[in-house]
Design a protein around this motif. Structure first.
Motif, PDB file in Angstrom:
ATOM      1  N   ALA A 153       6.538 -14.669  -3.370  1.00 10.63           N
ATOM      2  CA  ALA A 153       7.339 -13.972  -2.357  1.00 10.63           C
ATOM      3  C   ALA A 153       6.442 -13.249  -1.350  1.00 10.63           C
ATOM      4  CB  ALA A 153       8.284 -12.983  -3.045  1.00 10.63           C
ATOM      5  N   ARG A 209       4.794 -15.809   0.828  1.00  7.95           N
ATOM      6  CA  ARG A 209       5.763 -16.704   1.475  1.00  7.95           C
ATOM      7  C   ARG A 209       5.530 -18.167   1.102  1.00  7.95           C
ATOM      8  NH1 ARG A 209       8.666 -13.964   5.280  1.00  7.95           N
ATOM      9  NH2 ARG A 209       7.851 -11.941   5.942  1.00  7.95           N
ATOM     10  N   ASP A 243       9.881  -6.654  -3.094  1.00  4.15           N
ATOM     11  CA  ASP A 243       9.820  -7.701  -2.069  1.00  4.15           C
ATOM     12  C   ASP A 243      11.169  -8.398  -1.919  1.00  4.15           C
ATOM     13  OD1 ASP A 243       7.187  -7.261  -1.365  1.00  4.15           O
ATOM     14  OD2 ASP A 243       6.389  -8.714  -2.787  1.00  4.15           O
ATOM     15  N   GLN A 244      11.835  -8.643  -3.028  1.00  2.00           N
ATOM     16  CA  GLN A 244      13.143  -9.292  -2.972  1.00  2.00           C
ATOM     17  C   GLN A 244      14.179  -8.388  -2.294  1.00  2.00           C
ATOM     18  OE1 GLN A 244      13.496 -10.093  -7.163  1.00  2.00           O
ATOM     19  NE2 GLN A 244      12.965 -12.261  -6.914  1.00  2.00           N
ATOM     20  N   GLU A 267      13.576  -8.493   1.409  1.00  2.00           N
ATOM     21  CA  GLU A 267      14.061  -9.769   1.940  1.00  2.00           C
ATOM     22  C   GLU A 267      15.585  -9.771   2.038  1.00  2.00           C
ATOM     23  OE1 GLU A 267      13.481 -13.477   3.612  1.00  2.00           O
ATOM     24  OE2 GLU A 267      11.943 -12.032   2.976  1.00  2.00           O
TER      25      GLU A 267
END
Length: 417
Positions: free
Chosen positions: A256, A259, A373-374, A377
């Motif tokens: 993540a 990318r 990070d999720q 996003e």
């Protein structure tokens, strides 16, 4: 020994595999009768004679014939077509199908052979590029008596003969082996992409793997740990599970951050328990009292101790929230707590309520349902559905929850020193 050496061999199809088999047979002293649609197919094959006029002629000159054509249609033609092997059948003839075809085709061809009292074996082979060096594995399916009859010829071109079971077992094993091969290629592709995104050259990754696991033991380690019943002992599975999920979570987090698309990693993580043969944790007996059931679910959603913040005497609205929303709705099957959390986060973003978003995100972080990070996003994704203003509020709530979570984690770490 005299009888086994007298057994004559034949090969139909002189491509990479069939040609290599024919060379191995010739080197062993059992020079085969051969057929190929190309008249000059054996010109470059050491010790192999010129092709005969038809598969039927090969059958007449042979006791065991290997069929190494490309596909099912060709296999049908050379076995049962005009001038095919069955046209030249004689007592004691055995046909060994080396072509990779679907299992129904194996049984179809075996039935045709049985009608002519001809033995039949399905035989996956690997690796094909070692055929001429007596370096292939013969993966056999069929009756034991037929295998025993053909075994002297099989041994003359295969470094190892593995009888996997009844008719079709050889082909099924070959197909399963191919799944391991191509599945591993996909795994390597994702791993190499992840390493490359982190600045690691592919050859360095290969060097590490070759050095740490030169014989490829890790690839089949799980299979070899299975017990006699074909399953992994639960004690072993439960030892592996936390290490497996931890490492896969680290891979997902790195992917993540960099990318890198790693769908196989995601599936492997989601199916970790299934891979290890672990059943889902046994369901806890339902709490009969709706209030206590709701309070227990609040702790499951927002973290241990959350329900203790509820007053002893609940007003009607709060009572309905605990008993119905958490006791009945959040407690229903078919959606996990994480699934329901994502739905609520989406709805909360649409409301533009940073305070409510913070509560949900704190629960997600406490339960380790989503990484930072999720979550970041998710806010970006929601912005295109709920509008930039509402997404700004959502971002504020997410950021506040992450900051509070990190502060609490740092304090806990300092206290443990």
């Amino acid at each position: 020994m005299t009888n086994s050496r007298a057994l004559r061999a034949g090969v139909v199809g002189l491509g990479m595999i069939g040609g290599g088999v024919a060379v191995s047979l010739a080197r062993s002293g059992r020079v085969p009768a051969v057929y190929d649609i190309r008249p000059d197919a054996s010109d470059e094959l050491d010790g192999v004679p010129a092709p005969l006029a038809s598969p039927a002629d090969v059958a007449k000159a042979s006791g065991v014939v290997m069929v190494a054509v490309v596909n099912a249609a060709q296999a049908r033609t050379v076995i049962a077509g005009d001038g095919g092997l069955l046209s030249g059948a004689h007592p004691g003839l055995t046909i060994v199908l080396q072509s990779t075809v679907a299992l129904p085709v194996v049984h179809e061809l075996a039935e045709l052979c049985a009608e002519e009292a001809v033995g039949f074996l399905d035989c996956g082979v690997t690796p094909g590029d070692k055929a001429a060096e007596h370096g292939m594995v013969a993966i056999i399916g069929g009756e034991q008596s037929v295998v025993d009859h053909a075994r002297p010829v099989l041994d003359d071109w295969a470094k190892k003969v593995v009888h996997c079971g009844p008719l079709g077992a050889g082909m099924a094993t070959k197909i399963a082996r191919n799944v391991v091969t191509y599945g591993t290629w996909r795994t390597v592709t994702e791993a190499a992409a992840l390493a490359a995104a982190a600045g690691v050259a592919p050859e360095r990754l290969a060097e590490v793997i070759d050095t740490a696991d030169p014989e490829g033991r890790t690839l089949l380690q799980l299979l070899r740990m299975h017990g006699a019943d074909g399953t992994l002992p639960e004690r072993v599975a439960r030892q592996i599970q936390p290490l497996m999920t931890k490492d896969l979570d680290a891979a997902r987090e790195l992917a993540a951050k960099l990318r890198v698309d790693t769908p196989l990693v995601d599936v492997t993580r989601a199916e970790a328990d299934h891979t290890l043969g672990l059943a889902a944790e046994p369901a806890q007996p339902a709490i009969a009292d709706p209030l206590q059931r709701g309070l227990a679910m609040m702790d499951a959603v927002y973290g241990p101790g959350f329900a203790a913040s509820m007053p002893e005497q609940l007003d009607p609205y709060t009572n309905e929230t605990v008993q119905h929303l958490f006791g009945d709705i959040w407690s229903r099957p078919n959606l996990s707590v994480r699934d329901r959390r994502l739905l609520v986060i989406g709805a909360t973003a649409a409301l533009g309520r940073a305070d409510l978003m913070q509560i949900q995100v704190q629960g997600a972080l406490t339960n380790e349902e989503l990484t930072t990070d999720q979550l970041s996003e998710a806010v970006l994704h929601l912005a295109f559905y709920v509008g930039w203003g509402n997404a700004t509020s959502a971002h504020r709530g997410v950021s506040a929850a992450i900051a509070a979570h990190n502060t609490a984690a740092q304090s806990a770490a300092e206290e443990s020193r």
